[in-house]
Write a protein that holds these residues in place. Sequence first.
Motif, PDB file in Angstrom:
ATOM      1  N   LEU A 165      93.627  35.302  18.396  1.00  0.00           N
ATOM      2  CA  LEU A 165      92.582  35.147  18.998  1.00  0.00           C
ATOM      3  C   LEU A 165      91.593  34.378  18.290  1.00  0.00           C
ATOM      4  O   LEU A 165      91.355  33.026  18.086  1.00  0.00           O
ATOM      5  CB  LEU A 165      92.856  35.053  20.150  1.00  0.00           C
ATOM      6  CG  LEU A 165      93.896  34.252  21.388  1.00  0.00           C
ATOM      7  CD1 LEU A 165      93.501  35.499  22.534  1.00  0.00           C
ATOM      8  CD2 LEU A 165      93.887  33.291  21.717  1.00  0.00           C
ATOM      9  N   VAL A 166      91.229  35.323  17.233  1.00  0.00           N
ATOM     10  CA  VAL A 166      90.017  35.446  16.660  1.00  0.00           C
ATOM     11  C   VAL A 166      90.157  34.698  15.482  1.00  0.00           C
ATOM     12  O   VAL A 166      89.322  33.882  15.221  1.00  0.00           O
ATOM     13  CB  VAL A 166      89.896  37.461  16.187  1.00  0.00           C
ATOM     14  CG1 VAL A 166      88.365  36.796  15.069  1.00  0.00           C
ATOM     15  CG2 VAL A 166      89.170  37.725  17.333  1.00  0.00           C
ATOM     16  N   VAL A 167      91.552  34.226  15.191  1.00  0.00           N
ATOM     17  CA  VAL A 167      91.530  33.551  14.009  1.00  0.00           C
ATOM     18  C   VAL A 167      91.796  31.914  14.511  1.00  0.00           C
ATOM     19  O   VAL A 167      91.378  30.993  13.850  1.00  0.00           O
ATOM     20  CB  VAL A 167      93.091  33.997  13.095  1.00  0.00           C
ATOM     21  CG1 VAL A 167      93.054  32.767  11.812  1.00  0.00           C
ATOM     22  CG2 VAL A 167      92.481  35.206  12.512  1.00  0.00           C
ATOM     23  N   LEU A 168      92.244  31.736  15.286  1.00  0.00           N
ATOM     24  CA  LEU A 168      92.511  30.745  15.576  1.00  0.00           C
ATOM     25  C   LEU A 168      91.523  29.899  16.628  1.00  0.00           C
ATOM     26  O   LEU A 168      90.883  28.448  16.719  1.00  0.00           O
ATOM     27  CB  LEU A 168      94.009  30.736  17.466  1.00  0.00           C
ATOM     28  CG  LEU A 168      94.033  29.080  17.750  1.00  0.00           C
ATOM     29  CD1 LEU A 168      94.174  27.996  16.615  1.00  0.00           C
ATOM     30  CD2 LEU A 168      94.762  29.313  19.373  1.00  0.00           C
ATOM     31  N   LEU A 169      90.494  30.800  17.147  1.00  0.00           N
ATOM     32  CA  LEU A 169      89.346  30.262  17.912  1.00  0.00           C
ATOM     33  C   LEU A 169      87.847  30.416  16.735  1.00  0.00           C
ATOM     34  O   LEU A 169      87.334  29.673  17.533  1.00  0.00           O
ATOM     35  CB  LEU A 169      89.022  30.400  18.956  1.00  0.00           C
ATOM     36  CG  LEU A 169      90.585  30.458  19.767  1.00  0.00           C
ATOM     37  CD1 LEU A 169      90.703  31.213  21.389  1.00  0.00           C
ATOM     38  CD2 LEU A 169      91.065  28.997  20.075  1.00  0.00           C
ATOM     39  N   ILE A 170      88.246  31.077  16.414  1.00  0.00           N
ATOM     40  CA  ILE A 170      86.929  31.695  15.368  1.00  0.00           C
ATOM     41  C   ILE A 170      87.070  30.899  14.212  1.00  0.00           C
ATOM     42  O   ILE A 170      86.182  30.317  13.194  1.00  0.00           O
ATOM     43  CB  ILE A 170      86.538  32.460  15.667  1.00  0.00           C
ATOM     44  CG1 ILE A 170      86.420  32.710  17.096  1.00  0.00           C
ATOM     45  CG2 ILE A 170      85.216  33.148  14.598  1.00  0.00           C
ATOM     46  CD1 ILE A 170      85.662  34.682  17.562  1.00  0.00           C
TER      47      ILE A 170
ATOM     48  N   TYR B 275      89.267  29.590  12.127  1.00  0.00           N
ATOM     49  CA  TYR B 275      90.458  28.714  11.573  1.00  0.00           C
ATOM     50  C   TYR B 275      89.392  27.214  11.802  1.00  0.00           C
ATOM     51  O   TYR B 275      89.269  26.556  10.680  1.00  0.00           O
ATOM     52  CB  TYR B 275      90.939  27.771  12.631  1.00  0.00           C
ATOM     53  CG  TYR B 275      91.762  27.229  12.330  1.00  0.00           C
ATOM     54  CD1 TYR B 275      93.033  26.730  10.859  1.00  0.00           C
ATOM     55  CD2 TYR B 275      91.875  26.034  13.257  1.00  0.00           C
ATOM     56  CE1 TYR B 275      93.541  25.557  11.099  1.00  0.00           C
ATOM     57  CE2 TYR B 275      92.826  24.846  12.931  1.00  0.00           C
ATOM     58  CZ  TYR B 275      93.571  24.419  11.707  1.00  0.00           C
ATOM     59  OH  TYR B 275      93.920  23.560  11.516  1.00  0.00           O
ATOM     60  N   PRO B 276      88.735  27.439  12.841  1.00  0.00           N
ATOM     61  CA  PRO B 276      87.894  26.361  12.846  1.00  0.00           C
ATOM     62  C   PRO B 276      86.356  26.094  12.157  1.00  0.00           C
ATOM     63  O   PRO B 276      85.813  25.402  11.498  1.00  0.00           O
ATOM     64  CB  PRO B 276      86.644  26.183  14.441  1.00  0.00           C
ATOM     65  CG  PRO B 276      87.678  27.038  15.606  1.00  0.00           C
ATOM     66  CD  PRO B 276      88.681  27.630  14.126  1.00  0.00           C
TER      67      PRO B 276
ATOM     68  N   SER C 100      85.555  23.510   9.075  1.00  0.00           N
ATOM     69  CA  SER C 100      84.096  22.504   9.174  1.00  0.00           C
ATOM     70  C   SER C 100      83.881  22.626   8.215  1.00  0.00           C
ATOM     71  O   SER C 100      83.230  21.688   7.072  1.00  0.00           O
ATOM     72  CB  SER C 100      83.090  23.797  10.252  1.00  0.00           C
ATOM     73  OG  SER C 100      82.175  23.869  10.021  1.00  0.00           O
ATOM     74  N   PHE C 101      83.579  23.924   7.904  1.00  0.00           N
ATOM     75  CA  PHE C 101      82.901  23.943   5.964  1.00  0.00           C
ATOM     76  C   PHE C 101      84.138  22.788   5.447  1.00  0.00           C
ATOM     77  O   PHE C 101      83.246  22.377   3.656  1.00  0.00           O
ATOM     78  CB  PHE C 101      83.516  25.415   5.132  1.00  0.00           C
ATOM     79  CG  PHE C 101      82.567  25.483   3.882  1.00  0.00           C
ATOM     80  CD1 PHE C 101      82.054  25.530   3.348  1.00  0.00           C
ATOM     81  CD2 PHE C 101      83.755  25.553   2.856  1.00  0.00           C
ATOM     82  CE1 PHE C 101      81.278  25.693   2.406  1.00  0.00           C
ATOM     83  CE2 PHE C 101      84.027  25.411   1.646  1.00  0.00           C
ATOM     84  CZ  PHE C 101      82.637  25.581   0.975  1.00  0.00           C
ATOM     85  N   PHE C 102      85.899  22.766   5.380  1.00  0.00           N
ATOM     86  CA  PHE C 102      86.250  21.383   4.590  1.00  0.00           C
ATOM     87  C   PHE C 102      85.503  20.392   4.882  1.00  0.00           C
ATOM     88  O   PHE C 102      85.472  19.386   3.877  1.00  0.00           O
ATOM     89  CB  PHE C 102      87.745  21.949   5.134  1.00  0.00           C
ATOM     90  CG  PHE C 102      88.601  20.953   3.852  1.00  0.00           C
ATOM     91  CD1 PHE C 102      89.221  20.552   2.647  1.00  0.00           C
ATOM     92  CD2 PHE C 102      89.144  19.648   5.020  1.00  0.00           C
ATOM     93  CE1 PHE C 102      89.849  20.044   2.158  1.00  0.00           C
ATOM     94  CE2 PHE C 102      90.026  18.473   4.433  1.00  0.00           C
ATOM     95  CZ  PHE C 102      90.088  18.861   2.834  1.00  0.00           C
ATOM     96  N   TRP C 103      86.347  19.714   6.344  1.00  0.00           N
ATOM     97  CA  TRP C 103      85.230  18.813   6.733  1.00  0.00           C
ATOM     98  C   TRP C 103      83.882  17.918   6.399  1.00  0.00           C
ATOM     99  O   TRP C 103      83.703  17.276   5.930  1.00  0.00           O
ATOM    100  CB  TRP C 103      85.333  18.609   8.146  1.00  0.00           C
ATOM    101  CG  TRP C 103      86.784  18.617   8.585  1.00  0.00           C
ATOM    102  CD1 TRP C 103      88.233  18.638   7.702  1.00  0.00           C
ATOM    103  CD2 TRP C 103      86.902  18.541   9.770  1.00  0.00           C
ATOM    104  NE1 TRP C 103      89.230  18.067   8.464  1.00  0.00           N
ATOM    105  CE2 TRP C 103      88.950  18.206   9.867  1.00  0.00           C
ATOM    106  CE3 TRP C 103      86.410  19.027  10.954  1.00  0.00           C
ATOM    107  CZ2 TRP C 103      89.348  18.418  10.835  1.00  0.00           C
ATOM    108  CZ3 TRP C 103      87.665  18.471  12.166  1.00  0.00           C
ATOM    109  CH2 TRP C 103      88.816  18.494  12.423  1.00  0.00           C
ATOM    110  N   SER C 104      83.155  19.123   5.869  1.00  0.00           N
ATOM    111  CA  SER C 104      81.424  19.001   5.571  1.00  0.00           C
ATOM    112  C   SER C 104      81.466  18.638   4.303  1.00  0.00           C
ATOM    113  O   SER C 104      81.093  17.960   3.818  1.00  0.00           O
ATOM    114  CB  SER C 104      80.736  20.129   5.906  1.00  0.00           C
ATOM    115  OG  SER C 104      81.204  21.600   5.094  1.00  0.00           O
ATOM    116  N   MET C 105      82.564  19.274   3.903  1.00  0.00           N
ATOM    117  CA  MET C 105      82.833  17.806   2.248  1.00  0.00           C
ATOM    118  C   MET C 105      83.428  17.416   1.852  1.00  0.00           C
ATOM    119  O   MET C 105      83.965  16.237   1.231  1.00  0.00           O
ATOM    120  CB  MET C 105      82.950  19.241   1.641  1.00  0.00           C
ATOM    121  CG  MET C 105      82.188  20.642   1.464  1.00  0.00           C
ATOM    122  SD  MET C 105      82.655  22.414  -0.255  1.00  0.00           S
ATOM    123  CE  MET C 105      81.936  21.817  -0.978  1.00  0.00           C
TER     124      MET C 105
END
Length: 307
Positions: free
Chosen positions: A36-41, A43-44, A48-53
């Motif tokens: 859940l930590v990987v999926l909900l924290i 991974y997003p 987010s870092f990838f989409w910001s570029m």
Amino acid sequence: MKISNKEKTSAKAGKKFSLAGKEAEAWLLIAPLLFLVVLLIWYPQIMSFFWSMCDMQGYTPTAFVGLKNYKSILSNTMFVKILLNTLKYVFWSLVIGYLLPLIVAIMMNEMVHFKSGFKTLIYFPHVLPGVAVSLMWYLMYFPDEGGMLNMILALFGAKPMDWLQNEALTIPLIIISTTWKAMPGGMLMYYATLQGVNRDLYEAATIDGAGVLRRLWSITLPQISGTMLLMLINQIIGIFQILEQPMAMTGGGPNNASISLVYWSYKQGFENFRVGPAMAIGNIVFAILIIMTIFYFKLNKKIEANN
């Protein structure tokens, strides 16, 4: 009776196998939480870092543009103003709401009668939904004669005031509403800490002739200084992410006087549909909060070591 080397080796192997089995059981127990930590924290945050570029078509990346979105945000004339707004939120939060939970906790700690009832009444705002609290305070600040504060002013013959429409007042007024909701949580934290202070210290100080203020300064504050520092960092981190209050009460106005960095990110992503810049703003805030969080944990570790 002597134990052979073979038996010793077998015992060690059995012990290692037992420890490995326990370790495997522990990993199985935490695996769902880790997932859940990987999926909900994480991974997003990575996305987010990838989409910001990237240049985005809706929520689909179309081209990698590197730091273009960051340059666009940092060179935007709004950025400095909104960053200052966010720092104003932090400043007024510390001025209005930092010591209030401590003061209430000290008062409750000295109470003899009606302590449980008082604790329940004080804690009530903390359980209310944040948006409901914001709308309630918005109605109290309503600028015409129907607003509660203006109704009180009318009793004294004063004219109605434009509370939230005043650029100089809007952030302090929003912080008053957030303090009303958040104060009970901090109060209980301080109250629990005060309960752990050795009462013998107060008795000895009283015998020596120390008054209330002297006991407060010489005993109470030094004993709870660690909690005060942690609450300070925690409050700064929390207020830096303020979103729902300006959204519900002012919409970021007047003239963007109450918009925060997180609210600006929301507006970029969900109102202007500029997902790349929205992610860039979010990552700038994330970087600032990571620095504060690292400082928080280092401070917490020092305090625990001293205790």
